[in-house]
Scaffold this active site. Structure first.
Site, PDB file in Angstrom:
ATOM      1  N   SER A 136      40.931  80.068  59.260  1.00 47.49           N
ATOM      2  CA  SER A 136      41.254  78.682  58.964  1.00 47.49           C
ATOM      3  C   SER A 136      40.377  77.800  59.850  1.00 47.49           C
ATOM      4  CB  SER A 136      42.743  78.456  59.235  1.00 47.49           C
ATOM      5  OG  SER A 136      43.066  77.096  59.090  1.00 47.49           O
ATOM      6  N   LYS A 162      39.288  79.054  55.000  1.00 46.10           N
ATOM      7  CA  LYS A 162      40.197  77.975  54.593  1.00 46.10           C
ATOM      8  C   LYS A 162      39.802  76.732  55.360  1.00 46.10           C
ATOM      9  CE  LYS A 162      44.928  77.278  55.994  1.00 46.10           C
ATOM     10  NZ  LYS A 162      46.274  77.853  55.947  1.00 46.10           N
ATOM     11  N   LYS A 164      40.351  72.813  56.326  1.00 46.26           N
ATOM     12  CA  LYS A 164      41.338  71.729  56.369  1.00 46.26           C
ATOM     13  C   LYS A 164      40.707  70.459  55.810  1.00 46.26           C
ATOM     14  CE  LYS A 164      44.717  73.878  58.546  1.00 46.26           C
ATOM     15  NZ  LYS A 164      46.094  73.980  58.039  1.00 46.26           N
ATOM     16  N   ASP A 189      43.074  73.323  52.595  1.00 42.81           N
ATOM     17  CA  ASP A 189      44.471  73.070  52.961  1.00 42.81           C
ATOM     18  C   ASP A 189      44.588  71.621  53.413  1.00 42.81           C
ATOM     19  OD1 ASP A 189      47.075  73.067  53.835  1.00 42.81           O
ATOM     20  OD2 ASP A 189      46.811  74.581  55.404  1.00 42.81           O
ATOM     21  N   GLU A 214      45.766  74.317  48.998  1.00 44.40           N
ATOM     22  CA  GLU A 214      47.058  74.534  49.653  1.00 44.40           C
ATOM     23  C   GLU A 214      47.686  73.193  50.015  1.00 44.40           C
ATOM     24  OE1 GLU A 214      46.702  77.024  53.118  1.00 44.40           O
ATOM     25  OE2 GLU A 214      48.779  76.776  53.719  1.00 44.40           O
ATOM     26  N   ASP A 239      52.843  75.564  51.014  1.00 44.07           N
ATOM     27  CA  ASP A 239      53.111  76.001  52.387  1.00 44.07           C
ATOM     28  C   ASP A 239      54.343  75.209  52.876  1.00 44.07           C
ATOM     29  OD1 ASP A 239      53.102  76.612  55.083  1.00 44.07           O
ATOM     30  OD2 ASP A 239      51.056  76.039  55.489  1.00 44.07           O
ATOM     31  N   LYS A 263      54.543  82.498  55.139  1.00 39.70           N
ATOM     32  CA  LYS A 263      54.298  82.350  56.574  1.00 39.70           C
ATOM     33  C   LYS A 263      55.543  82.813  57.309  1.00 39.70           C
ATOM     34  CE  LYS A 263      51.631  78.875  57.851  1.00 39.70           C
ATOM     35  NZ  LYS A 263      51.197  77.486  58.115  1.00 39.70           N
ATOM     36  N   GLY A 291      49.066  81.551  58.854  1.00 44.77           N
ATOM     37  CA  GLY A 291      49.169  81.661  60.310  1.00 44.77           C
ATOM     38  C   GLY A 291      49.522  80.354  60.974  1.00 44.77           C
TER      39      GLY A 291
HETATM   40  O1  OSB Z   1      48.958  74.760  57.482  1.00 48.78           O
HETATM   41  O2  OSB Z   1      48.378  76.762  57.622  1.00 48.78           O
HETATM   42  C1  OSB Z   1      48.630  75.700  58.177  1.00 48.78           C
HETATM   43  C2  OSB Z   1      47.866  75.979  61.928  1.00 48.78           C
HETATM   44  C3  OSB Z   1      48.881  75.208  62.435  1.00 48.78           C
HETATM   45  C4  OSB Z   1      49.744  74.573  61.576  1.00 48.78           C
HETATM   46  C5  OSB Z   1      49.615  74.737  60.198  1.00 48.78           C
HETATM   47  C6  OSB Z   1      48.616  75.526  59.677  1.00 48.78           C
HETATM   48  C7  OSB Z   1      47.717  76.132  60.569  1.00 48.78           C
HETATM   49  C8  OSB Z   1      46.576  76.924  60.146  1.00 48.78           C
HETATM   50  C9  OSB Z   1      46.015  77.911  61.151  1.00 48.78           C
HETATM   51  O3  OSB Z   1      45.998  76.773  59.104  1.00 48.78           O
HETATM   52  C10 OSB Z   1      46.018  79.296  60.662  1.00 48.78           C
HETATM   53  C11 OSB Z   1      45.707  80.258  61.780  1.00 48.78           C
HETATM   54  O4  OSB Z   1      44.544  80.463  62.107  1.00 48.78           O
HETATM   55  O5  OSB Z   1      46.641  80.826  62.350  1.00 48.78           O
HETATM   56 MG    MG Z   2      48.968  75.365  55.427  1.00 47.58          MG
END
Ligand code: OSB
Ligand code: MG
Length: 377
Positions: A136, A162, A164, A189, A214, A239, A263, A291
């Site tokens: 991510s 992924k 953001k 995401d 996402e 999510d 998750k 994660g």
């Molecule tokens: O939305 O998936 C999410 C991290 C913190 C809060 C929300 C999210 C995330 C990640 C990180 O996308 C995923 C990871 O590397 O653990």
């Molecule tokens: Mg997410």
């Protein structure tokens, strides 16, 4: 089985790279580590992978600490149990607080697996020997720096990236990553940052044949997701909108998504993540493991659940060194050629560095079955 002693540790680790989402930016991560010891002398470790402030969901490290200390751990200490599912059932009368419950649930699954002499993956019913690893990537304002990061992740052979996004920058960021790392499967995401009237910006993402979008809209916007899903070719994944098994069922009944992010923390632990997996398999919905920047304990739990057959897509589980210089487990979790081997040793399958955890802890609390709170610092 009965837990004789429970200890909670608040532990902070600096992130190797600052991480920005649509809501905030962070340089370090504070999670709660749980250490349980049973009357029989079995050990189990869990991790509460909650954020410091309620950006992702309503829980925080602080609320998790209080709920574990005042409610969940004392209740658990009263229980005689054979299977972690019994703990989850006993704690179900306390509403919400899934991140707090998840930490306890992981520790109980670790104990359960060790008591049987099997890996956590095997205890959960998983059979994969390796899982596909994804990364991510936070929001990076400089397009040159974003392209460099995408190329770095591609060179490491991760199975997907992924990205953001937030309103106003999605198209440019996706195009930059696409051009920089052509072989890297890509998804985005939004962490719920788009509003209904941003439909046009989301629709333009259809050109990139992304693996999925996402959580474009806010947690309660199930019907906005339903509408978008019917308009776009790109699959929609949820999510934040699906904090429980019941929410997943509702979202699927209402046809709001075609992919589910299972998750472990958000759902309340491995017990519930497995239930979501089972539901998605029954409905023919692909599921993957999201994660929360977990340290090694939470990462090991994510690897174990990802060994179940329905986890058909690469998740957020990456190498420890993607996020942290030094992890609290040994060996650190490592992806090679884009895959992580599922450990076969009993329990989590990684050695937990209890000494490091104790030395890093900024707050600890210890309970025993008889005295409840033993000591707090
Ligand atoms: O939305 O998936 C999410 C991290 C913190 C809060 C929300 C999210 C995330 C990640 C990180 O996308 C995923 C990871 O590397 O653990
Ligand atoms: Mg997410």
């Amino acid at each position: 089985m009965r837990v004789r002693q429970a200890e909670l540790f608040k532990v902070a680790l600096p992130l190797k790279r600052e991480f920005e989402t649509s809501s905030h930016r962070k340089r370090s991560v504070t999670h709660i580590v749980l250490r349980l010891e049973t009357v029989e002398g079995l050990l189990g470790f869990g991790e509460v992978a909650c954020e410091a402030a309620p950006f992702y969901g309503p829980e925080t490290v602080g609320t998790c600490w209080e709920v574990l200390r005042g409610v969940l751990v004392p209740t658990m200490l009263e229980l005689d149990w054979d299977d972690p599912v019994e703990i989850a059932a006993a704690l179900a009368r306390f509403r919400g607080n899934h991140f707090a419950k998840a930490g306890l649930d992981i520790a109980c699954w670790d104990i359960f697996a060790r008591s049987r002499g099997v890996s956590l993956a095997a205890a959960l019913g998983g059979s994969r020997s390796e899982i596909e690893s994804g990364v991510s990537l936070g929001i990076i304002a400089s397009l040159d720096a974003l392209a460099d990061e995408a190329r770095r992740i591609e060179r490491l052979d991760y199975k997907r990236l992924k990205l953001k996004i937030r309103p106003g920058m999605a198209d440019e960021a996706v195009r930059t990553v696409r051009d920089a790392a052509r072989s890297l499967p890509l998804m985005v995401d939004a962490n719920g940052s788009f509003a209904d009237d941003h439909d046009a910006e989301l629709a333009r993402l259809d050109r990139y044949a992304l693996l999925m979008i996402e959580q474009p809209f806010g947690p309660a916007s199930l019907l906005a997701h339903q509408k978008l899903k019917s308009r776009l070719a790109t699959p929609i994944c949820l999510d934040e909108s699906i904090p429980s098994v019941d929410h997943v069922r509702l979202a699927l009944d209402l046809d709001c998504c075609s992919i589910v992010n299972a998750k472990v923390s958000r759902l309340g632990g491995l017990t519930y993540a497995r239930a979501v997996h089972d539901l998605c398999v029954e409905r023919g919905i692909p599921v993957w493991c999201g994660g929360m920047h977990e340290f090694g304990i939470g990462r090991a739990a994510n690897i174990a659940i990802s060994a179940l057959p329905g986890f058909a897509l690469p998740g957020d589980v990456s190498s420890s060194d993607e996020r942290y210089d030094r992890d609290i487990v040994w060996p650190p979790i490592a992806a090679k050629n884009g895959v992580i081997r599922v450990p076969t040793a009993p329990g989590l399958g990684y050695e937990v560095d209890a000494e490091l955890i104790r030395s890093l802890a900024t707050e600890t609390v210890s309970f025993t079955a008889s005295s409840r709170v033993l000591a707090a610092t």
